[in-house]
Design a protein around this motif. Sequence first.
Motif, mmCIF file in Angstrom:
data_model
loop_
_atom_site.group_PDB
_atom_site.id
_atom_site.type_symbol
_atom_site.label_atom_id
_atom_site.label_comp_id
_atom_site.label_asym_id
_atom_site.label_seq_id
_atom_site.Cartn_x
_atom_site.Cartn_y
_atom_site.Cartn_z
ATOM 1 N N LYS A 188 0.407 8.910 18.138
ATOM 2 C CA LYS A 188 -0.705 8.962 17.500
ATOM 3 C C LYS A 188 -0.528 9.874 16.112
ATOM 4 C CE LYS A 188 -3.753 8.266 21.740
ATOM 5 N NZ LYS A 188 -4.759 8.776 22.465
ATOM 6 N N ASP A 189 0.593 9.719 15.646
ATOM 7 C CA ASP A 189 0.734 10.505 14.408
ATOM 8 C C ASP A 189 -0.208 10.098 13.318
ATOM 9 O OD1 ASP A 189 2.336 12.123 12.216
ATOM 10 O OD2 ASP A 189 2.746 9.998 11.530
ATOM 11 N N PRO A 190 -1.016 10.810 12.811
ATOM 12 C CA PRO A 190 -2.178 10.323 11.640
ATOM 13 C C PRO A 190 -1.682 9.581 10.703
ATOM 14 C CG PRO A 190 -2.070 12.724 11.793
ATOM 15 C CD PRO A 190 -1.293 12.415 12.909
ATOM 16 N N ASN A 191 -0.841 10.193 9.827
ATOM 17 C CA ASN A 191 -0.350 9.555 8.559
ATOM 18 C C ASN A 191 0.249 8.183 8.917
ATOM 19 O OD1 ASN A 191 -1.270 11.821 7.330
ATOM 20 N ND2 ASN A 191 0.770 12.996 7.653
ATOM 21 N N THR A 192 1.114 8.170 9.713
ATOM 22 C CA THR A 192 1.819 6.796 9.869
ATOM 23 C C THR A 192 0.913 5.881 10.644
ATOM 24 O OG1 THR A 192 3.808 7.986 10.321
ATOM 25 C CG2 THR A 192 3.807 5.526 10.799
ATOM 26 N N THR A 193 0.029 6.219 11.330
ATOM 27 C CA THR A 193 -1.086 5.225 12.263
ATOM 28 C C THR A 193 -1.887 4.985 10.929
ATOM 29 O OG1 THR A 193 -1.107 6.743 14.138
ATOM 30 C CG2 THR A 193 -2.684 5.374 13.440
ATOM 31 N N SER A 194 -2.393 5.748 9.893
ATOM 32 C CA SER A 194 -3.129 5.235 8.943
ATOM 33 C C SER A 194 -2.476 4.161 7.926
ATOM 34 C CB SER A 194 -3.527 6.438 8.039
ATOM 35 O OG SER A 194 -4.365 5.921 6.667
ATOM 36 N N LEU A 195 -1.148 4.393 7.779
ATOM 37 C CA LEU A 195 -0.306 3.643 6.961
ATOM 38 C C LEU A 195 -0.288 2.023 7.911
ATOM 39 C CD1 LEU A 195 3.127 4.238 5.380
ATOM 40 C CD2 LEU A 195 2.810 2.130 6.834
ATOM 41 N N LEU A 196 -0.239 2.185 9.042
ATOM 42 C CA LEU A 196 0.125 0.800 9.724
ATOM 43 C C LEU A 196 -1.264 0.287 9.941
ATOM 44 C CD1 LEU A 196 2.436 2.083 12.512
ATOM 45 C CD2 LEU A 196 3.089 0.701 10.753
ATOM 46 N N ASN A 197 -2.348 0.816 9.761
ATOM 47 C CA ASN A 197 -3.816 0.263 10.000
ATOM 48 C C ASN A 197 -3.853 -0.554 8.620
ATOM 49 O OD1 ASN A 197 -4.349 1.087 12.490
ATOM 50 N ND2 ASN A 197 -5.201 2.877 11.862
ATOM 51 N N LYS A 198 -3.442 0.159 7.451
ATOM 52 C CA LYS A 198 -3.556 -0.297 6.005
ATOM 53 C C LYS A 198 -2.778 -1.648 6.097
ATOM 54 C CE LYS A 198 -5.095 -0.086 1.749
ATOM 55 N NZ LYS A 198 -6.367 -0.074 1.543
ATOM 56 N N LEU A 199 -1.610 -1.665 6.674
ATOM 57 C CA LEU A 199 -0.722 -2.936 6.754
ATOM 58 C C LEU A 199 -1.450 -3.960 7.345
ATOM 59 C CD1 LEU A 199 2.052 -4.371 6.569
ATOM 60 C CD2 LEU A 199 2.829 -3.226 8.708
ATOM 61 N N ASP A 200 -2.111 -3.843 8.646
ATOM 62 C CA ASP A 200 -2.959 -4.856 9.158
ATOM 63 C C ASP A 200 -4.084 -5.321 8.167
ATOM 64 O OD1 ASP A 200 -1.340 -4.622 11.735
ATOM 65 O OD2 ASP A 200 -2.619 -3.157 12.453
ATOM 66 N N PHE A 201 -4.731 -4.305 7.718
ATOM 67 C CA PHE A 201 -5.668 -5.000 6.606
ATOM 68 C C PHE A 201 -5.249 -5.743 5.792
ATOM 69 C CE2 PHE A 201 -7.413 -4.465 2.416
ATOM 70 C CZ PHE A 201 -8.913 -4.749 2.804
ATOM 71 N N TYR A 202 -3.949 -5.590 4.960
ATOM 72 C CA TYR A 202 -3.267 -6.269 3.845
ATOM 73 C C TYR A 202 -3.005 -7.817 4.672
ATOM 74 C CZ TYR A 202 -2.850 -2.764 0.218
ATOM 75 O OH TYR A 202 -3.155 -1.783 -0.592
ATOM 76 N N LEU A 203 -2.664 -7.686 6.005
ATOM 77 C CA LEU A 203 -1.902 -9.134 6.406
ATOM 78 C C LEU A 203 -3.163 -9.957 7.058
ATOM 79 C CD1 LEU A 203 1.221 -7.606 8.158
ATOM 80 C CD2 LEU A 203 1.178 -9.049 6.140
ATOM 81 N N ASN A 204 -4.178 -9.234 7.530
ATOM 82 C CA ASN A 204 -5.346 -9.943 8.130
ATOM 83 C C ASN A 204 -6.522 -10.240 7.359
ATOM 84 O OD1 ASN A 204 -3.687 -10.226 10.313
ATOM 85 N ND2 ASN A 204 -4.220 -8.067 11.186
ATOM 86 N N GLU A 205 -6.627 -9.293 6.615
ATOM 87 C CA GLU A 205 -8.109 -9.401 5.774
ATOM 88 C C GLU A 205 -8.124 -9.578 4.155
ATOM 89 O OE1 GLU A 205 -11.031 -6.572 7.166
ATOM 90 O OE2 GLU A 205 -9.880 -5.962 8.779
#
Length: 384
Positions: free
Chosen positions: A188-205
């Motif tokens: 649950k590293d916050p910085n990398t988790t935030s980056l990966l959530n942003k990746l999901d946003f770009y790919l899905n939304e």
Amino acid sequence: MKMSRWFIVYFFITTIAISCKKEQPFNENPKSFNEIYETFWREMNVNYVYWDIDKTNWDSLYSTYKPLFNKLDINNENDIKSSVSYFKNLTTKLIDSHYSISFQKQILKDSIIYPAYTKNIILKKIHNKYDFSNLVTKYLDTGYISSAYFYSENNTSKLLFTRLGTINNGILYFACNQFAISRTIQSKDPNTTSLLNKLDFYLNESTDIKGLIFDFRGNNGGDIVDLNYLLGKIIDKPVHFGFVRYKNGNNRLDYTPWINTTVSPQSTSKKFKYPIVALVDNYSASLSETFAMVIHTLPNGIIVGERTWGATGPIANNNIYNYGSFNIQGFMNVTMASGEFKYLDNQSYEEIGFPPDINAAFSLPSYQAGIDSQLQKAIDIFTK
């Protein structure tokens, strides 16, 4: 999160292999160089996975080096040092590009045997390694994000560096220096988790993204579960990309059948329909080569850069696998591939590396001028 089928097959075959392997006498604490050599030669004879294609004459080497090791005194520092050159000569032509030997004795703590490094660097088959992280930022739009995650593995501190951004407001760019991404999710590293959530946003939304670049230059591999985690985001059905097999007996050519290697989509993923580029270089190794091969199988996938390192076989911790890597207590640690991999074309790219679809050789003058010519070559695919 699902694990890749390759990962699941790996454990399935592991169970079979362990159950089939015969017990052999093992010198847990060798008392002489003769015992060390006999153990080393036997373990290599049984555990090395490339005897079907490796041209090394292992039997001939046994006869050549046995009398040399017999003359060495395990209590003599000069003889201990001399043994390193013997082991180096024994293994110099092995094709396993994961293969390395480190030593447990304090006197040999700085001695490493790495045949692939010797072939690639010292023989000048490839260029030196360079860091592109600063150059890349000149091509990224404002608002890119980076993350540094430190973790411990085998009592060694390691760094996972990831970067995400866009280029020309329409090309999604993702880079990582190694594969330990799933670890950050678990921690649950916050910085990398935030980056990966942003990746999901770009790919899905996001409706602006019309292309994707995975930058795996300098990436020497890592956790195989990341294969399914990342590529599972951009496919909507399983992708078959090759075959793998393992040792299942003590004879050199005792192998399991070839098993299909497949990446599976995540439950929420959807197919990425725009061009996907894998940017690789001479130092893209192991799992990053696997990533490139999978992308190569996709109808919208393309590899840009240089021929990869050539360490294509899966590798596992020797604590859970009976073939592949092994240790000789009190003297050496031998790391090597646990399985043999071949691509969909039934060819092994071990040692020779996987070739790019579009060649983009490293240019030192461009690099020194602050120009990332390889990344620019990838960007040109989209602009054209």
